[in-house]
Design a protein around this motif. Structure first.
Motif, PDB file in Angstrom:
ATOM      1  N   TYR A   8       0.822  -1.309   0.022  1.00  0.00           N
ATOM      2  CA  TYR A   8       0.118   0.093   0.128  1.00  0.00           C
ATOM      3  C   TYR A   8       0.779   1.361  -0.190  1.00  0.00           C
ATOM      4  CZ  TYR A   8      -3.553  -3.553   1.468  1.00  0.00           C
ATOM      5  OH  TYR A   8      -4.309  -4.379   1.345  1.00  0.00           O
ATOM      6  N   ASP A  11      -1.025   6.333   1.927  1.00  0.00           N
ATOM      7  CA  ASP A  11      -2.257   6.799   2.212  1.00  0.00           C
ATOM      8  C   ASP A  11      -2.836   5.438   2.742  1.00  0.00           C
ATOM      9  OD1 ASP A  11      -1.771   9.639   2.175  1.00  0.00           O
ATOM     10  OD2 ASP A  11      -2.269   9.378  -0.025  1.00  0.00           O
ATOM     11  N   GLY A  12      -2.161   4.341   2.535  1.00  0.00           N
ATOM     12  CA  GLY A  12      -2.835   2.977   2.635  1.00  0.00           C
ATOM     13  C   GLY A  12      -3.370   2.565   1.543  1.00  0.00           C
ATOM     14  N   LEU A  13      -3.246   3.094   0.382  1.00  0.00           N
ATOM     15  CA  LEU A  13      -4.086   2.266  -0.818  1.00  0.00           C
ATOM     16  C   LEU A  13      -3.120   1.629  -1.675  1.00  0.00           C
ATOM     17  CD1 LEU A  13      -5.716   5.976  -1.240  1.00  0.00           C
ATOM     18  CD2 LEU A  13      -6.739   3.844  -0.076  1.00  0.00           C
ATOM     19  N   TRP A  31      -9.215   2.601  -6.424  1.00  0.00           N
ATOM     20  CA  TRP A  31      -8.240   2.706  -5.258  1.00  0.00           C
ATOM     21  C   TRP A  31      -8.789   1.914  -4.131  1.00  0.00           C
ATOM     22  CZ3 TRP A  31      -3.378   4.307  -5.714  1.00  0.00           C
ATOM     23  CH2 TRP A  31      -2.876   5.200  -6.694  1.00  0.00           C
ATOM     24  N   ASP A  33      -8.152   0.224   0.038  1.00  0.00           N
ATOM     25  CA  ASP A  33      -7.256   0.072   1.062  1.00  0.00           C
ATOM     26  C   ASP A  33      -7.490  -1.440   1.345  1.00  0.00           C
ATOM     27  OD1 ASP A  33      -9.965  -0.192   2.282  1.00  0.00           O
ATOM     28  OD2 ASP A  33      -9.412   1.683   3.766  1.00  0.00           O
ATOM     29  N   ALA A  34      -6.998  -1.970   2.656  1.00  0.00           N
ATOM     30  CA  ALA A  34      -7.109  -3.307   3.118  1.00  0.00           C
ATOM     31  C   ALA A  34      -8.487  -3.897   3.079  1.00  0.00           C
ATOM     32  CB  ALA A  34      -6.078  -3.609   4.275  1.00  0.00           C
ATOM     33  N   TRP A  49     -12.278   2.563  -2.142  1.00  0.00           N
ATOM     34  CA  TRP A  49     -12.085   3.752  -1.337  1.00  0.00           C
ATOM     35  C   TRP A  49     -11.887   5.015  -1.886  1.00  0.00           C
ATOM     36  CZ3 TRP A  49     -12.946   4.964   3.563  1.00  0.00           C
ATOM     37  CH2 TRP A  49     -12.536   6.161   3.921  1.00  0.00           C
ATOM     38  N   ARG A  51     -11.245   8.407  -2.588  1.00  0.00           N
ATOM     39  CA  ARG A  51     -10.256   9.251  -2.137  1.00  0.00           C
ATOM     40  C   ARG A  51     -10.806  10.819  -1.772  1.00  0.00           C
ATOM     41  NH1 ARG A  51      -5.616   8.992  -6.264  1.00  0.00           N
ATOM     42  NH2 ARG A  51      -7.411   9.233  -7.775  1.00  0.00           N
ATOM     43  N   GLN A  54     -13.724  10.102   0.954  1.00  0.00           N
ATOM     44  CA  GLN A  54     -13.182   9.356   2.253  1.00  0.00           C
ATOM     45  C   GLN A  54     -14.354   8.318   2.898  1.00  0.00           C
ATOM     46  OE1 GLN A  54      -9.747  10.216   3.730  1.00  0.00           O
ATOM     47  NE2 GLN A  54      -9.835  10.348   1.599  1.00  0.00           N
ATOM     48  N   TYR A  56     -16.006   4.130   1.686  1.00  0.00           N
ATOM     49  CA  TYR A  56     -16.093   3.059   0.795  1.00  0.00           C
ATOM     50  C   TYR A  56     -17.372   3.202  -0.268  1.00  0.00           C
ATOM     51  CZ  TYR A  56     -12.916   0.896   4.089  1.00  0.00           C
ATOM     52  OH  TYR A  56     -11.787   0.851   4.832  1.00  0.00           O
TER      53      TYR A  56
END
Length: 112
Positions: A8, A11-13, A31, A33-34, A49, A51, A54, A56
């Protein structure tokens, strides 16, 4: 896919390329995230996700243009996902079939 190999960004993406499973047409890039990746792998529907918002979002929940997961792969570097889908309806938020219908950049075509 070995999910622990996913790299990732800060930004965790991770980028997710969405491809029609049978025609191999690239439909869009989103994008994850986990958690979005986990939802995608365990529900059969693609979750991203956002961006900008912010939050899902599951493709098709408001438009009806859903993406049914048919496969998922991780690239050799672990920093890009390829999600194979059966796209029902348009993939792009503009209503186009694919997000890559807009602008042909007219490159010089390489030859061998």
């Amino acid at each position: 896919m070995s999910i622990d190999r996913v790299k990732y960004d800060a930004d965790g993406l991770v980028a997710a390329v969405i491809q029609q499973f049978d025609s191999r047409e690239v439909l869009m890039v989103g994008w994850m995230d986990a958690e979005a990746l986990n939802r995608t792998l365990t529900t059969g529907r693609v979750t991203f996700w956002s961006r900008s918002r912010q939050e899902y979002w599951r493709k098709g929940d408001t438009s009806g243009h859903i993406q049914l997961v048919k496969g998922a792969r991780l690239d050799c570097d672990g920093d890009t996902l390829l999600i194979e889908v059966d796209q029902i309806g348009a993939a792009c938020h503009t209503g186009d079939h694919t997000c890559f219908d807009a602008d042909d950049l007219h490159p010089v075509v390489g030859e061998h």
